[in-house]
Motif scaffolding. Structure first.
Motif, short mmCIF file in Angstrom:
data_model
loop_
_atom_site.label_atom_id
_atom_site.label_comp_id
_atom_site.label_asym_id
_atom_site.label_seq_id
_atom_site.Cartn_x
_atom_site.Cartn_y
_atom_site.Cartn_z
N LEU A 243 49.34 34.41 97.48
CA LEU A 243 48.90 35.63 96.82
C LEU A 243 49.52 36.88 97.42
CD1 LEU A 243 45.13 34.79 96.37
CD2 LEU A 243 46.99 34.48 94.74
N MET A 244 50.21 36.71 98.53
CA MET A 244 50.83 37.85 99.22
C MET A 244 52.19 37.41 99.72
SD MET A 244 48.53 40.19 99.29
CE MET A 244 47.71 41.22 100.47
N GLU A 245 53.05 38.38 100.01
CA GLU A 245 54.32 38.04 100.66
C GLU A 245 54.34 38.69 102.03
OE1 GLU A 245 57.77 38.74 98.22
OE2 GLU A 245 56.97 37.49 96.61
N PHE A 246 54.82 37.95 103.02
CA PHE A 246 54.78 38.44 104.40
C PHE A 246 56.18 38.54 104.99
CE2 PHE A 246 50.70 36.40 103.58
CZ PHE A 246 49.83 37.43 103.91
N ASP A 247 56.29 39.33 106.04
CA ASP A 247 57.54 39.52 106.77
C ASP A 247 57.59 38.49 107.91
OD1 ASP A 247 59.46 40.39 108.54
OD2 ASP A 247 59.04 42.52 108.20
N ARG B 269 35.26 39.61 80.85
CA ARG B 269 36.02 40.13 82.01
C ARG B 269 37.47 39.67 81.92
NH1 ARG B 269 36.78 37.92 87.87
NH2 ARG B 269 37.86 39.70 88.76
N PHE B 270 38.38 40.63 81.90
CA PHE B 270 39.81 40.33 81.86
C PHE B 270 40.50 41.22 82.88
CE2 PHE B 270 41.11 44.28 79.75
CZ PHE B 270 39.88 44.72 79.28
N SER B 271 41.77 40.93 83.17
CA SER B 271 42.48 41.84 84.08
C SER B 271 43.67 42.44 83.37
CB SER B 271 42.89 41.13 85.36
OG SER B 271 44.05 40.36 85.16
N ILE B 272 44.13 43.55 83.91
CA ILE B 272 45.24 44.29 83.29
C ILE B 272 46.47 44.10 84.17
CG2 ILE B 272 46.04 46.59 82.59
CD1 ILE B 272 43.05 47.28 82.19
N SER B 273 47.54 43.65 83.55
CA SER B 273 48.76 43.36 84.31
C SER B 273 49.48 44.67 84.65
CB SER B 273 49.66 42.47 83.46
OG SER B 273 50.97 42.53 83.94
N TRP B 274 49.59 44.93 85.93
CA TRP B 274 50.26 46.15 86.40
C TRP B 274 51.72 46.18 85.91
CZ3 TRP B 274 49.49 47.69 92.29
CH2 TRP B 274 50.16 48.88 92.57
N LEU C 53 34.99 44.30 80.41
CA LEU C 53 34.86 44.45 81.87
C LEU C 53 36.28 44.30 82.42
CD1 LEU C 53 31.92 41.88 82.48
CD2 LEU C 53 31.72 44.26 81.75
N ALA C 54 36.86 45.39 82.88
CA ALA C 54 38.30 45.36 83.21
C ALA C 54 38.56 45.30 84.71
CB ALA C 54 38.98 46.60 82.61
N THR C 55 39.35 44.31 85.11
CA THR C 55 39.78 44.23 86.51
C THR C 55 41.14 44.90 86.62
OG1 THR C 55 38.70 42.08 86.68
CG2 THR C 55 40.27 42.65 88.43
N ILE C 56 41.28 45.80 87.57
CA ILE C 56 42.53 46.56 87.68
C ILE C 56 43.60 45.73 88.39
CG2 ILE C 56 43.57 48.68 88.61
CD1 ILE C 56 40.73 49.95 88.39
N TYR C 57 43.22 45.02 89.44
CA TYR C 57 44.23 44.26 90.19
C TYR C 57 43.75 42.83 90.42
CZ TYR C 57 47.68 42.89 93.63
OH TYR C 57 48.69 42.23 94.28
N HIS C 58 44.44 41.88 89.82
CA HIS C 58 44.11 40.46 90.04
C HIS C 58 45.40 39.75 90.48
CE1 HIS C 58 41.16 37.09 88.83
NE2 HIS C 58 42.18 36.49 89.41
N PHE C 59 45.81 40.00 91.68
CA PHE C 59 46.95 39.33 92.37
C PHE C 59 48.34 39.67 91.85
CE2 PHE C 59 43.86 35.41 92.63
CZ PHE C 59 43.10 36.04 93.60
N ASP C 60 48.47 40.39 90.71
CA ASP C 60 49.81 40.48 90.12
C ASP C 60 50.53 41.79 90.43
OD1 ASP C 60 48.00 41.72 88.47
OD2 ASP C 60 48.68 40.78 86.62
N LEU C 61 50.89 41.95 91.67
CA LEU C 61 51.67 43.10 92.11
C LEU C 61 53.06 43.07 91.45
CD1 LEU C 61 51.90 45.43 94.28
CD2 LEU C 61 53.08 43.75 95.69
N VAL D 128 52.98 36.99 91.71
CA VAL D 128 52.42 35.66 91.39
C VAL D 128 53.26 34.93 90.35
CG1 VAL D 128 49.99 35.24 91.97
CG2 VAL D 128 50.55 36.94 90.27
N ASP D 129 53.85 35.68 89.40
CA ASP D 129 54.76 35.02 88.45
C ASP D 129 55.85 34.30 89.24
OD1 ASP D 129 53.50 36.03 86.14
OD2 ASP D 129 54.66 37.87 86.19
#
Ligand code: BG6
Length: 474
Positions: free
Chosen positions: A175-179, A75-80, A114-122, A38-39
Motif C-alpha cells: 500500500l506504500m512505496e519505501f526508500d 460508501r465509495f472512494s474517489i480516485s485521486w 458516503l465519500a472516502t477521499i483517499y483509499h490507497f490510490d496515490l 496500487v494500480d
C-alpha cells in the motif's frame, strides 16, 4: 453480558455497503485517468485494476441494484488520479463528472453518498516526483484534492472519510512505496505523521468550506487478546492495541502521541519530524465520528528483544495456515487463537470482538461510530442453477450485526453499517479469487466473461435486514 433479544436498530440507521475506486471502477487509464501506486503494485498473480468490476461503465445498473437491495447509504472512494491526473493542478473534467453523475444517481434513488477521499490510490506521478507520503509536499497536494472535491461535490455529499486505513499502511507493504536506503520503520512513522497532518488539514478545510458536513477517518482496527493470563502477555496485548489501534485514534481524536509509543520511537531513533504548529493543527482537527473497518481480532504474546522478525507473509491464495504473524521484538508477536474459526485466508471470525472494540472506543472517545467495512472474503461458486449460495457470509454478517445491536444497547453511538463489499471487486491481496460482495460479478482473474451481475443469497438476506430494520435478516 447478554440481554433479551430485540433486534431492531435505531430509526434512521444508515444501512449501507462499501467499495473502493481502484478495486471496483476499472477504466484505469480511461478518460484522462493516470496510474495510482496500487494500480502498479497490486499482486500480479491475480486480476489487476484495469477492468475490475467495470463499475465506471455500469454505474447506473449498479445503483439500480443498490436501490433494489434497499441501501440507505453507499460508501465509495474517489480516485485521486482520475480527478487530478497530475496529482495537482488542472482538474480532469471527465473524471470529476463521473463522480458528479454517480452522486446524482445515488441521490435520485434516495441513497446517501458516503465519500472516502483517499483509499490507497496515490497518483503514481507524486510517488515518482517526491516520494509520495514520505514528503511534506503531499500535505498541500492532498488539501488541494480535498478542496476540488468539497467545491464540486460538497453540495450533495454530507459524509466524508479522510483516509482509509492509515493503520494498515503500516502492515501491508503493497500500500506504500519505501526508500531502500532508509530503515523502513523510520519511514513508516514519518509517513504516519505526514498522513495525520494531511487528514487534519482535510478536516479543517471541510469545516471552512462545508460547515454542515460530517467528516472523520476510516480506520482498520482489530482488538488484541493476550495468549494467556501471564502478566507479560497481558501487557503485550495492551501494547499491541496501542501500536496498532490507539496510536492512530489518539492522534485523530486528541492530537497527541501516546507516551509509550513516543518512547519506543525515541529509543530507536525513529521519531517523526515535528515542525512548529504540527501538534496544534492535529489538536484542532477533531473528527465528527470514527469510521471503523473491522474484520478480525488478533492474539499476541510477549516477544523478547531477541525474537527473530520474519517477513510478514500474506496468505494470498486462500490456503489455510499460510499467514505469518507479525513480530515487534521487545513488545509482542502474533499467535493463533484456538477458540475461533478462520476464513480460508486465516482471518479469525470473531463477532464478539467487534462489540468489545466498539465499547472500548466508546469508553475512550465518546464519538459516534460508523462501521465502514466488515465482511467475509471467500471463494464463491456460481452453481448450475445460476445461483451463489453464500450462507457462510450470511452467518458471518448476521453474527456481527447481532453484536452491533448489543453494542448499541451498551451505549455505543453506532449510526451506520457498511458491509464490505456491495459487489465483488478486486481483493487487494487476492483478485477475484477472494470475493466479498452481495452481488457476484461473472468474471474470474483470467477471464472477463460477460461481467454480469448476479444477486447472491446474501443479497436477499441483507434486503430483509434493511426492510425490517432488524439485524437477523429476512
Ligand atoms: C480493507 C481495505 O483493508 O480490507 C479494502 O480497506 C480491502 O480495500 C479489504 O479490500 C479486504 O482486504 P482484502 O485483502 O481481502 O481485499
Amino acid at each position: 453480558m447478554n440481554y433479551k433479544k430485540d433486534y431492531s436498530f435505531p430509526e434512521g440507521f444508515l444501512w449501507s455497503a462499501a467499495t473502493a475506486a481502484y478495486q471496483f471502477e476499472g477504466a484505469y487509464l480511461e478518460d484522462g485517468k493516470t496510474m495510482s501506486i496500487v494500480d502498479k503494485n497490486i499482486n500480479p498473480s491475480f486480476a489487476n485494476t484495469s477492468v475490475a468490476s467495470d463499475h465506471y461503465h455500469r454505474f447506473k445498473e449498479d445503483v439500480a441494484l443498490m436501490k433494489e437491495l434497499g441501501l440507505k447509504a453507499y460508501r465509495f472512494s474517489i480516485s485521486w488520479p482520475r480527478v487530478l491526473p497530475k496529482g495537482r493542478g488542472e482538474v480532469n473534467q471527465k473524471g470529476l463528472q463521473f463522480y458528479q453523475n454517480l452522486v446524482a444517481e445515488l441521490k435520485a434513488n434516495g441513497i446517501e453518498p458516503l465519500a472516502t477521499i483517499y483509499h490507497f490510490d496515490l497518483p503514481a506521478c507524486l510517488q515518482e516526483e517526491y516520494g509520495g507520503w514520505s514528503s511534506r509536499q503531499i500535505i498541500d497536494d492532498f488539501a488541494y484534492f480535498c478542496k476540488v472535491l468539497f467545491e464540486h461535490l460538497g453540495n450533495q455529499v454530507k459524509y466524508w472519510f479522510t483516509i482509509n486505513e492509515q493503520s494498515n499502511m503500516f502492515l501491508l507493504p503493497y500500500l506504500m512505496e519505501f526508500d531502500d536506503q532508509i530503515p523502513i520503520e523510520k519511514q513508516k512513522y514519518e509517513m504516519n505523521h505526514i498522513m495525520t497532518l494531511a487528514h487534519a488539514k482535510a478536516i479543517t478545510l471541510c469545516r471552512e468550506m462545508l460547515p454542515d458536513a460530517k467528516i472523520g477517518p476510516a480506520i482498520g482496527l482489530s482488538p488484541n487478546y493476550p495468549e494467556s493470563c501471564r502478566p507479560e502477555d497481558i501487557q503485550a496485548a495492551r501494547e499491541a492495541d496501542d501500536f496498532r489501534n490507539y496510536l492512530f485514534t489518539d492522534l485523530y481524536v486528541h492530537g497527541r502521541y501516546r507516551e509509550n509509543i513516543w518512547r519506543y520511537m525515541k529509543e530507536r531513533g525513529i521519531t517523526p519530524t515535528i515542525d512548529e504548529g504540527d501538534m496544534e493543527l492535529l489538536k484542532s482537527a477533531k473528527p465528527d465520528f470514527l469510521g471503523i473497518n473491522y474484520y478480525q481480532s488478533r492474539v499476541v504474546k510477549y516477544a523478547s528483544e531477541s525474537t527473530i522478525v520474519r517477513d510478514m507473509k500474506v496468505n494470498a491464495d486462500g490456503r489455510k495456515g499460510e499467514t505469518e504473524f507479525e513480530v515487534v521484538p521487545g513488545v509482542y508477536e502474533g499467535c493463533n487463537n484456538p477458540y475461533l474459526e478462520k476464513t480460508d485466508w486465516d482471518w479469525e471470525i470473531d463477532a464478539i470482538g467487534l462489540r468489545t472494540l466498539l465499547n472500548e472506543l466508546n469508553d475512550r472517545y465518546r464519538l459516534p461510530i460508523i462501521i465502514t467495512e466488515n465482511g467475509m472474503g471467500a471463494v464463491d461458486k456460481l452453481t448450475a442453477d445460476g445461483k451463489v449460495h453464500d450462507d457462510y457470509r450470511i452467518d458471518y454478517l448476521a453474527k456481527h450485526l447481532e453484536q452491533c445491536h448489543l453494542a448499541i444497547g451498551d451505549g455505543v453511538q453506532l449510526f451506520g453499517y457498511c458491509p464490505w463489499s456491495f459487489m465483488d471487486l478486486v481483493s487487494t491481496t487476492s483478485g477475484f479469487r477472494k470475493r466479498y460482495g452481495f452481488v457476484y460479478i461473472n468474471r474470474t482473474d483470467d477471464n472477463l466473461k460477460d461481467l454480469r451481475r448476479i444477486r447472491k443469497e446474501s443479497f436477499y438476506w441483507y434486503q430483509g435486514v434493511i426492510r425490517t430494520n432488524e439485524g437477523v435478516g429476512g
